[in-house]
Scaffold this active site. Structure first.
Site, PDB file in Angstrom:
ATOM      1  N   ASN A   1       3.688  14.867  61.220  1.00 28.75           N
ATOM      2  CA  ASN A   1       5.099  13.367  60.505  1.00 28.75           C
ATOM      3  C   ASN A   1       5.921  13.033  59.136  1.00 28.75           C
ATOM      4  O   ASN A   1       6.689  12.783  59.454  1.00 28.75           O
ATOM      5  CB  ASN A   1       3.782  12.281  60.227  1.00 28.75           C
TER       6      ASN A   1
ATOM      7  N   CYS B   1       0.981   9.066  55.884  1.00 27.77           N
ATOM      8  CA  CYS B   1      -0.340   8.564  54.748  1.00 27.77           C
ATOM      9  C   CYS B   1      -0.259   7.505  54.323  1.00 27.77           C
ATOM     10  O   CYS B   1      -1.418   7.172  53.807  1.00 27.77           O
ATOM     11  CB  CYS B   1      -1.405  10.298  54.969  1.00 27.77           C
TER      12      CYS B   1
ATOM     13  N   THR C   1     -11.430  13.464  61.282  1.00 24.70           N
ATOM     14  CA  THR C   1     -12.181  13.393  61.763  1.00 24.70           C
ATOM     15  C   THR C   1     -11.468  15.142  61.842  1.00 24.70           C
ATOM     16  O   THR C   1     -12.695  15.529  62.133  1.00 24.70           O
ATOM     17  CB  THR C   1     -12.546  12.768  63.064  1.00 24.70           C
TER      18      THR C   1
ATOM     19  N   GLY D   1      -3.767  16.298  58.242  1.00 27.01           N
ATOM     20  CA  GLY D   1      -3.895  15.895  59.435  1.00 27.01           C
ATOM     21  C   GLY D   1      -5.338  14.322  58.921  1.00 27.01           C
ATOM     22  O   GLY D   1      -5.237  13.504  58.191  1.00 27.01           O
TER      23      GLY D   1
ATOM     24  N   GLU E   1      -6.343  16.416  52.934  1.00 31.14           N
ATOM     25  CA  GLU E   1      -5.102  15.746  53.065  1.00 31.14           C
ATOM     26  C   GLU E   1      -5.335  15.212  54.086  1.00 31.14           C
ATOM     27  O   GLU E   1      -5.224  15.229  55.430  1.00 31.14           O
ATOM     28  CB  GLU E   1      -3.904  16.107  52.634  1.00 31.14           C
TER      29      GLU E   1
ATOM     30  N   GLY F   1     -10.406  17.057  59.310  1.00 33.93           N
ATOM     31  CA  GLY F   1      -9.975  17.177  58.247  1.00 33.93           C
ATOM     32  C   GLY F   1     -12.302  17.439  58.318  1.00 33.93           C
ATOM     33  O   GLY F   1     -12.969  18.567  57.840  1.00 33.93           O
TER      34      GLY F   1
HETATM   35  P1  NDP Z   1      -4.373  15.901  63.722  1.00 34.75           P
HETATM   36  O1  NDP Z   1      -5.732  15.818  62.760  1.00 34.75           O
HETATM   37  O2  NDP Z   1      -4.787  15.628  65.175  1.00 34.75           O
HETATM   38  O3  NDP Z   1      -3.682  17.320  63.414  1.00 34.75           O
HETATM   39  C1  NDP Z   1      -3.535  18.102  62.389  1.00 34.75           C
HETATM   40  C2  NDP Z   1      -3.747  19.648  62.993  1.00 34.75           C
HETATM   41  O4  NDP Z   1      -4.765  20.324  63.256  1.00 34.75           O
HETATM   42  C3  NDP Z   1      -2.676  20.067  64.128  1.00 34.75           C
HETATM   43  O5  NDP Z   1      -2.045  21.100  63.720  1.00 34.75           O
HETATM   44  C4  NDP Z   1      -3.441  20.232  64.731  1.00 34.75           C
HETATM   45  O6  NDP Z   1      -3.211  20.641  65.563  1.00 34.75           O
HETATM   46  C5  NDP Z   1      -4.663  20.841  64.084  1.00 34.75           C
HETATM   47  N1  NDP Z   1      -5.811  20.484  64.311  1.00 34.75           N
HETATM   48  C6  NDP Z   1      -6.345  19.691  66.171  1.00 34.75           C
HETATM   49  N2  NDP Z   1      -8.198  19.995  65.467  1.00 34.75           N
HETATM   50  C7  NDP Z   1      -8.102  20.712  65.199  1.00 34.75           C
HETATM   51  C8  NDP Z   1      -9.092  21.577  65.095  1.00 34.75           C
HETATM   52  N3  NDP Z   1     -10.426  21.522  65.434  1.00 34.75           N
HETATM   53  N4  NDP Z   1      -9.498  22.697  64.171  1.00 34.75           N
HETATM   54  C9  NDP Z   1      -8.391  22.690  63.537  1.00 34.75           C
HETATM   55  N5  NDP Z   1      -7.435  22.769  63.431  1.00 34.75           N
HETATM   56  C10 NDP Z   1      -6.816  21.641  63.774  1.00 34.75           C
HETATM   57  O7  NDP Z   1      -3.435  14.756  62.363  1.00 34.75           O
HETATM   58  P2  NDP Z   1      -2.021  14.252  63.553  1.00 34.75           P
HETATM   59  O8  NDP Z   1      -1.581  15.986  63.557  1.00 34.75           O
HETATM   60  O9  NDP Z   1      -2.471  13.757  64.126  1.00 34.75           O
HETATM   61  O10 NDP Z   1      -1.485  13.827  61.884  1.00 34.75           O
HETATM   62  C11 NDP Z   1      -1.244  12.382  61.465  1.00 34.75           C
HETATM   63  C12 NDP Z   1      -2.997  12.548  60.175  1.00 34.75           C
HETATM   64  O11 NDP Z   1      -2.336  12.714  59.710  1.00 34.75           O
HETATM   65  C13 NDP Z   1      -3.262  11.506  59.991  1.00 34.75           C
HETATM   66  O12 NDP Z   1      -4.384  10.715  60.111  1.00 34.75           O
HETATM   67  C14 NDP Z   1      -2.163  10.494  58.755  1.00 34.75           C
HETATM   68  O13 NDP Z   1      -3.059   9.781  57.666  1.00 34.75           O
HETATM   69  C15 NDP Z   1      -2.522  12.390  57.987  1.00 34.75           C
HETATM   70  N6  NDP Z   1      -1.360  12.717  57.159  1.00 34.75           N
HETATM   71  C16 NDP Z   1      -2.300  12.937  55.908  1.00 34.75           C
HETATM   72  C17 NDP Z   1      -1.309  13.184  55.006  1.00 34.75           C
HETATM   73  C18 NDP Z   1      -1.955  13.175  53.642  1.00 34.75           C
HETATM   74  O14 NDP Z   1      -1.313  13.932  52.489  1.00 34.75           O
HETATM   75  N7  NDP Z   1      -3.456  12.714  53.450  1.00 34.75           N
HETATM   76  C19 NDP Z   1       0.013  13.641  55.281  1.00 34.75           C
HETATM   77  C20 NDP Z   1       0.795  12.894  56.737  1.00 34.75           C
HETATM   78  C21 NDP Z   1      -0.565  12.945  57.684  1.00 34.75           C
HETATM   79  P3  NDP Z   1      -2.655  20.322  67.102  1.00 34.75           P
HETATM   80  O15 NDP Z   1      -0.999  19.806  67.078  1.00 34.75           O
HETATM   81  O16 NDP Z   1      -2.809  21.481  68.361  1.00 34.75           O
HETATM   82  O17 NDP Z   1      -4.015  19.368  67.625  1.00 34.75           O
END
Ligand code: NDP
Length: 486
Positions: free
Chosen positions: A150, A280, A229, A226, A246, A231
């Site tokens: 995002n 987020c 779940t 991200g 985060e 995290g």
């Molecule tokens: P995801 O958790 O789906 O993905 C985040 C990253 O984690 C991606 O690079 C993803 O790879 C990777 N990932 C997925 N599964 C695993 C795993 N099992 N082990 C390690 N890494 C993994 O989140 P989104 O990308 O959909 O982002 C949206 C979310 O992020 C929202 O919940 C939002 O609130 C949060 N967010 C929080 C912020 C904060 O600062 N608090 C700021 C911005 C967003 P892949 O893409 O290949 O699946």
């Protein structure tokens, strides 16, 4: 269609998997490039390269490391427009917001470059004579940066710049929805003078590449942004690594009857529908107090109805597409849930027909705190209006969710504002401003289910350093703390 590679040990290389995946433009559904489907074996190589580069980078004086950041800031500024267009093309947000995404990276580079000449430790007293006591910051080591889509330039920058100035080497695993932004970001770091092995890029599925980073014994730190779940599973698997998390938000805006309602209306619309609700810190709940609710409903319904949906590159667009088809489906599922729970749909509530991952800006009212649309992160352009009899009730509603990232209150009453600041359970509280709009020199992060890491600002160093305590005894004799003290 262009095909991009992994960057490992100073070279652009294909993945051992021999497979690639496409990144799509969410406004057109057309692919914009193919990317390597990395594997655990690629992570193994990237971590080995980062380990090899670590001693030299750690020994490089921080002000010299910081030169890379200053140069990166200059390059980002020179290419701001080109990168912003790429952000809009790959991620979908409207162009002015995409420029903000790149600007955030420029600001972060400049802020953390300054740390090259600070990285302060503390000196203090000793309980023994002729003994000196202080702390210094030391790098964590090889760190894995796992980033979402995002803020496809800003979030990698929030992690990479402090990590680098603190003397860590990096393996970046970007979201599979925005690998081109990450590739361009890494190209800029290389052009800025990062030595081979100090920054490595491995694209590919989170369950493979991300997981391999999280479980690799030589990776000493993981910085993740991200979903909650994802995290939580990372936190369980990471063992004794230093982990920064985060995660999501269910951010609310309290509006008191004495508020400047026109100002509040602007803030709510910007907070809820900016980036199509995919921040987020997006506002997804408005908690209208007392008599304000009818006027808040009327104003928000009119403004939401007037928002223009379209491709982010068009200057007439207010709200761009969502990131992918699953995001449209998820947002729509929540619309159905809201209706089934008895909330009143005022505006939107469906995707338009045609190409692109669009969803109409959606507004519910009559939402109660127990409803799922009031509790769960939708991450789309969907806003709920709740009603609270008093400020204290509004704060209770604000705090009734599992998340605790951002929050806001609109009021002219300074006592109400300070009461909210003290009682709201969130990492960030805005007074008379929306829930979004963090500045890079202040700490950013949440409480409760959002996680407790603080990125950015002076706290941004904590994630990428350990504090080492140093005692220098120049008395020339054995001195025993706690024992040889009167
Ligand atoms: P995801 O958790 O789906 O993905 C985040 C990253 O984690 C991606 O690079 C993803 O790879 C990777 N990932 C997925 N599964 C695993 C795993 N099992 N082990 C390690 N890494 C993994 O989140 P989104 O990308 O959909 O982002 C949206 C979310 O992020 C929202 O919940 C939002 O609130 C949060 N967010 C929080 C912020 C904060 O600062 N608090 C700021 C911005 C967003 P892949 O893409 O290949 O699946």
């Amino acid at each position: 269609m262009p095909a991009f590679k992994l960057y490992i040990g100073g070279k652009w290389v294909p993945s051992g998997s021999g497979q690639t995946f496409a990144s799509l433009n969410p406004a057109t559904e057309r692919p914009i490039g193919r990317f390597q489907k990395g594997t655990a074996a690629d992570v193994e190589k990237a971590v080995a390269a980062a380990e090899k580069a670590l001693p030299r980078w750690q020994e490089t004086p921080p002000p010299v490391r910081a030169r890379v950041l200053y140069k990166a800031a200059t390059l980002l500024r020179q290419r701001k427009e080109e990168l912003a267009r790429l952000v809009t093309t790959e991620m979908g947000k409207v162009l002015p917001e995409a420029r903000g995404d790149v600007q955030e990276a420029i600001d972060t580079a400049e802020y953390f470059a300054g740390e090259g000449r600070r990285l302060f430790g503390t000196t203090t007293t000793s309980e023994l004579p002729d003994k000196f006591a202080m702390t210094i910051r030391v790098p964590v080591g090889v760190v894995g940066l796992i980033t979402p889509w995002n803020f496809p330039i800003a979030i990698p920058s929030w992690k990479a710049f402090p990590a680098l100035v603190c003397g860590n080497t990096i393996v970046l695993k970007p979201s599979s929805d925005t690998p081109l932004c990450a590739t361009r970001f890494v190209e800029i770091l290389l052009e800025a003078g990062v030595p081979p092995g100090v920054v490595n890029l491995v694209t590919g599925p989170g369950e493979d590449v991300g997981d391999a980073l999280v479980t690799h014994p030589a990776v000493r730190g993981i910085s993740f942004t991200g979903h909650g779940t994802t995290g939580e599973s990372i936190a369980k698997k990471a063992g004794t690594k230093k982990v920064g998390l985060e995660m999501g938000g269910k951010n609310g805006i309290i509006i008191l009857p004495d508020a400047d309602l026109a100002l509040a209306e602007d803030g709510v619309v910007w907070g809820a529908y900016g980036t199509a609700g995919q921040r987020c810190t997006a506002a997804s709940r408005v908690i209208a107090v007392g008599s304000s609710v009818k006027e808040v409903e009327r104003r928000l319904a009119a403004r939401t109805r007037a928002l223009r949906l379209g491709p982010g590159l068009l200057p007439t667009t207010d709200v761009g597409p969502l990131i992918n088809r699953q995001a449209v489906e998820k947002t729509h599922r929540y619309t159905e849930v809201g209706k089934a729970e008895g909330a009143k749909l005022l505006v939107g509530g469906s995707p338009p027909v045609g190409k692109g991952f669009f969803y109409r800006p959606t507004l519910f009212t009559g939402v109660t705190p127990d409803m799922r649309i009031a509790r769960e992160e939708i991450f789309g352009p969907s806003l709920s209006i709740l009603h609270a009899p008093t400020l204290d009730d509004a704060i209770d509603i604000m705090n009734s969710v599992e998340y605790g990232l951002s929050s806001a209150i609109y009021t002219r009453d300074v006592r109400a504002a300070f009461r909210a600041i003290a009682r709201i359970q969130a990492g960030i509280t805005y007074v008379n401003a929306s829930t979004i709009g963090a500045e890079v020199h202040l700490p950013f992060g949440g409480v409760k289910g959002t996680g407790h890491t603080r990125e950015a600002g002076w706290t941004g160093l904590d994630e990428f350093t350990h504090v080492k305590t140093v005692y220098v005894d120049y008395s020339g004799k054995l001195q025993r703390a706690q024992i040889d003290v009167e």
